[in-house]
Write a protein that holds these residues in place. Structure first.
Motif, PDB file in Angstrom:
ATOM      1  N   ILE A  15       0.760  -1.259   0.075  1.00  0.00           N
ATOM      2  CA  ILE A  15       0.072   0.059   0.065  1.00  0.00           C
ATOM      3  C   ILE A  15       0.819   1.361  -0.091  1.00  0.00           C
ATOM      4  O   ILE A  15       1.971   1.346   0.919  1.00  0.00           O
ATOM      5  N   PRO A  16       0.595   2.014  -0.933  1.00  0.00           N
ATOM      6  CA  PRO A  16       1.573   3.449  -1.021  1.00  0.00           C
ATOM      7  C   PRO A  16       1.140   4.272   0.030  1.00  0.00           C
ATOM      8  O   PRO A  16       1.030   5.623  -0.393  1.00  0.00           O
ATOM      9  N   GLU A  95       4.978  -3.868   7.482  1.00  0.00           N
ATOM     10  CA  GLU A  95       6.229  -3.577   7.350  1.00  0.00           C
ATOM     11  C   GLU A  95       6.629  -2.449   6.443  1.00  0.00           C
ATOM     12  O   GLU A  95       6.098  -2.478   5.296  1.00  0.00           O
ATOM     13  N   PRO A  96       7.330  -1.614   6.699  1.00  0.00           N
ATOM     14  CA  PRO A  96       7.729  -0.370   5.713  1.00  0.00           C
ATOM     15  C   PRO A  96       8.295  -1.021   4.493  1.00  0.00           C
ATOM     16  O   PRO A  96       9.015  -1.904   4.495  1.00  0.00           O
ATOM     17  N   SER A  97       7.845  -0.407   3.483  1.00  0.00           N
ATOM     18  CA  SER A  97       8.693  -1.046   2.038  1.00  0.00           C
ATOM     19  C   SER A  97       9.057   0.485   1.179  1.00  0.00           C
ATOM     20  O   SER A  97       8.652   1.391   1.725  1.00  0.00           O
ATOM     21  N   GLY A  98       9.485   0.366  -0.120  1.00  0.00           N
ATOM     22  CA  GLY A  98      10.109   1.032  -0.657  1.00  0.00           C
ATOM     23  C   GLY A  98       8.941   1.843  -1.227  1.00  0.00           C
ATOM     24  O   GLY A  98       9.122   3.134  -1.270  1.00  0.00           O
ATOM     25  N   SER A  99       7.986   1.555  -1.308  1.00  0.00           N
ATOM     26  CA  SER A  99       6.636   2.092  -1.971  1.00  0.00           C
ATOM     27  C   SER A  99       5.727   2.689  -0.928  1.00  0.00           C
ATOM     28  O   SER A  99       4.745   3.432  -1.112  1.00  0.00           O
TER      29      SER A  99
END
Length: 140
Positions: A15-16, A95-99
């Motif tokens: 999810i952005p 979890e934090p992600s690149g997007s």
């Protein structure tokens, strides 16, 4: 006596948006109602609450809270017919992600004879998490 192999439904969405916004939608009563269903949710460990729909209700209890990272609660549907009775556990992990945020939802506890409940959860959670993503997009 042999142990019954329980099945699980897992849905992941990237999810952005930041984890904080998603956490708010997962843990705020009026927001939960917008993407999932009516409820009397509370975030305290051991809090008992219900999700209510036209078909009845699900009894829940908060099992684990790691603010901004994970949330687990029971998801128990009582029914006179044992084939429809469901004693399960739902866990959300962020979890934090690149997007933005990788959101993972897992519901564990489906017996092999609960094909209808399992299929309903597989399709239902996908729709609910899509609704959650749309809701989060509109939050400040």
């Amino acid at each position: 006596m042999t142990a019954i192999e329980l099945r699980s439904v897992t849905v992941e969405r990237d999810i952005p948006h930041p984890p904080e916004k998603i956490w708010r939608a997962l843990t705020t009563q009026h927001l939960i109602e917008e993407w999932l269903m009516k409820n009397d949710f509370g975030l305290d460990l051991g809090h008992r609450f219900q999700f209510c729909g036209d078909w009845g209700h699900v009894d829940c209890e908060i099992l684990d809270v790691d603010p901004g990272r994970s949330l687990s609660y029971t998801w128990n549907y009582a029914h006179d017919d044992p084939a429809y009775r469901l004693d399960s556990k739902v866990t959300f992990t962020l979890e934090p992600s690149g997007s933005g945020t990788l959101l993972r939802m897992e519901q564990v506890g489906f017996r092999p004879d609960q094909k209808q409940a399992f299929g309903g959860a597989k399709s239902g959670w996908r729709i609910h998490l899509e609704n959650l993503e749309k809701l989060v997009a509109g939050l400040d």
